[in-house]
Scaffold this active site. Structure first.
Site, PDB file in Angstrom:
ATOM      1  CD  GLU A 231     -17.853 -19.094 -11.411  1.00 43.73           C
ATOM      2  OE1 GLU A 231     -18.683 -19.659 -12.163  1.00 43.73           O
ATOM      3  OE2 GLU A 231     -17.000 -18.297 -11.820  1.00 43.73           O
TER       4      GLU A 231
ATOM      5  CD  GLN B  29      -5.313   1.134  23.356  1.00 45.35           C
ATOM      6  OE1 GLN B  29      -5.346   2.336  23.062  1.00 45.35           O
ATOM      7  NE2 GLN B  29      -5.865   0.662  24.449  1.00 45.35           N
TER       8      GLN B  29
ATOM      9  CD  GLU C  61     -18.714 -14.580 -26.471  1.00 44.67           C
ATOM     10  OE1 GLU C  61     -19.021 -13.602 -27.179  1.00 44.67           O
ATOM     11  OE2 GLU C  61     -19.157 -15.728 -26.636  1.00 44.67           O
TER      12      GLU C  61
END
Ligand SMILES: Cc1cc2nc3c(=O)[nH]c(=O)nc-3n(C[C@H](O)[C@H](O)[C@H](O)COP(=O)(O)OP(=O)(O)OC[C@H]3O[C@@H](n4cnc5c(N)ncnc54)[C@H](O)[C@@H]3O)c2cc1C
Length: 401
Positions: A249, A286, A134
């Site tokens: 999740e 490199q 919210e």
């Protein structure tokens, strides 16, 4: 090339996984790649891609067969999440629909709710979202203010949700609300709210820093009346349900990060092999080689941990603490990899049209959503110090008696 060095991922090693991977790659090439830039302009994907994903069997893979799904295990869902992320596409919110919303319905819904919603979710006929956050609370979900008042034969919902993925396109949203029965606060419960309900409105998709094709918006509930049967599970159990499901999740976010980091590395190997400076490919320096090697180490170390977590989740043994470790570690790693990759791309990396530029912006939110990485550390630390905290609680209780 990197493909020769890649680890064999045991979690994706069956013939069925290989078939799904191929199908998913073809789907991405045909149904996502040609449209994603337009979706970024639109702030959302097309409605059509959801139907097509449903037709292709790419939605809600662990929905049981009796409810219209293929009834596969979590590793198949994980594979799709990684593939889409590897390709660098964040628009389609399939993972939220399939791996976050569907498990709530599978585990907590009534038989009627399952029969009604799950087949439509599998086919893409219904797009779903979940509203916890919210405007005044995200990390501290216990402080949410949206209410569901029991009026005898219906619930009346009032409040506001924000940052809701798939919010604008969703036809159904699970929302968390404070439950008021006979004037008493009975705690947080979850409710199924259909988009057509009077008083339910949506804000325009937010203009975000990244993930521009994924619709994220506010939801408003103004005296929204829903049937009593629209409660999901039991009164007052919403917070416990959310804590149970947040582990999955967080795993999906970790998977997006390992997929995204691998994709970024592959793109960068290609780029530094073909871009020249001082008469040699950038890959000839490199510094470049060491950076690529360091990133390959990071990607594979994190993949290995994530693979173990996928196995644990598939066997229903993944704890909240371990899921939090995976989310925190993989999203941090992804961010560092994408940053290094951008550096190796030079100025082109900063351009939106380049995979790496978009990944840099898209990926930032992963350390914020699904619980911030600070909250992940709190969860892990609480687990480490559980005995100390329990002893302190016990002492406090003894003192008050
Ligand atoms: C693109 C996007 C998609 C999203 N999708 C969804 C969705 O589909 N559904 C949904 O419900 N929500 C969604 N969210 C919301 C997301 O989960 C929240 O933004 C997140 O949980 C953080 O909450 P907040 O934004 O209110 O931040 P706050 O809670 O205000 O946190 C602000 C800062 O304070 C820190 N903080 C807070 N508490 C503590 C503490 N105890 N200790 C230390 N540090 C602390 C945080 O880590 C953070 O750094 C989405 C957000 C975004 C950006």
């Amino acid at each position: 090339m990197y493909s020769n060095l890649k680890l064999k991922r045991n979690i994706y090693s069956t013939e069925e996984h290989e078939m799904l991977q191929k199908m998913c790659q073809q789907f991405i090439e045909k149904e996502i790649t040609p449209y994603h830039a337009q979706w970024e302009e639109d702030g959302m994907v097309s409605r059509d891609v959801w139907y097509k994903a449903g037709e292709a069997g790419l939605l809600c893979l662990d929905v049981p067969e009796e409810y219209g799904g293929p009834g596969l295990d979590f590793s198949f869902c994980a594979l799709i999440t990684e593939e889409i992320s590897k390709a660098g596409y964040t628009g389609p919110g399939f993972f939220l629909h399939s791996d976050i919303v569907a498990p709530y319905i599978i585990d907590f819904a009534s038989e009627e709710q399952k029969k009604f919603w799950l087949p439509k979710m599998v086919s893409g006929e219904v797009i779903t979202a979940i509203g916890m956050t919210e405007p005044s609370c995200g990390s501290d979900l216990q402080a949410l203010k949206t209410t569901a008042v029991d009026h005898g034969d219906y619930w009346e919902i009032n409040g506001q949700k924000t940052f809701i993925t798939n919010g604008y396109m969703s036809e159904m949203c699970i929302i968390a609300a404070r439950t008021i029965i006979e004037g008493q606060d009975k705690g947080i419960s979850l409710f199924i709210v259909e988009a057509h309900r009077e008083g339910f409105s949506k804000g325009k998709p937010f203009k975000k820093v990244g993930m521009k094709a994924q619709d994220t918006c506010e939801l408003f509930f103004d005296n929204v009346k829903i049937p009593k049967d629209n409660i999901l599970g039991e009164v007052g159990k919403g917070f416990i349900y959310m804590m149970q499901k947040l582990a999955r999740e967080r795993m999906s976010v970790a998977l997006m990060s390992v997929g995204g980091a691998e994709g970024a590395l592959e793109q960068t190997i290609e780029y530094v092999s073909t871009r020249y400076a001082f008469k040699q490919p950038i890959a000839g320096f490199q510094n470049t080689q060491f950076k690529l090697a360091e990133m390959a180490i990071q990607v594979q170390v994190h993949q290995t941990f994530v693979d173990r977590c996928v196995e644990l989740l598939t066997n229903k043994e993944l704890t909240a603490e371990t899921a939090s470790m995976a989310k925190s570690a993989c999203t941090d790693m992804h961010q560092k990899v994408v940053d290094e990759c951008m550096q190796l791309h030079g100025g082109y990396g900063y351009m939106w049209e380049y995979y790496i530029g978009r990944a840099y912006a898209d990926n930032r939110v992963a350390r914020i959503y699904a619980g911030t990485n600070e909250i992940m550390k709190l969860i892990i630390a609480r687990g480490l110090l559980r005995e100390l905290f329990e002893a302190q609680k016990q002492r406090k209780m003894e003192k008050t008696h």
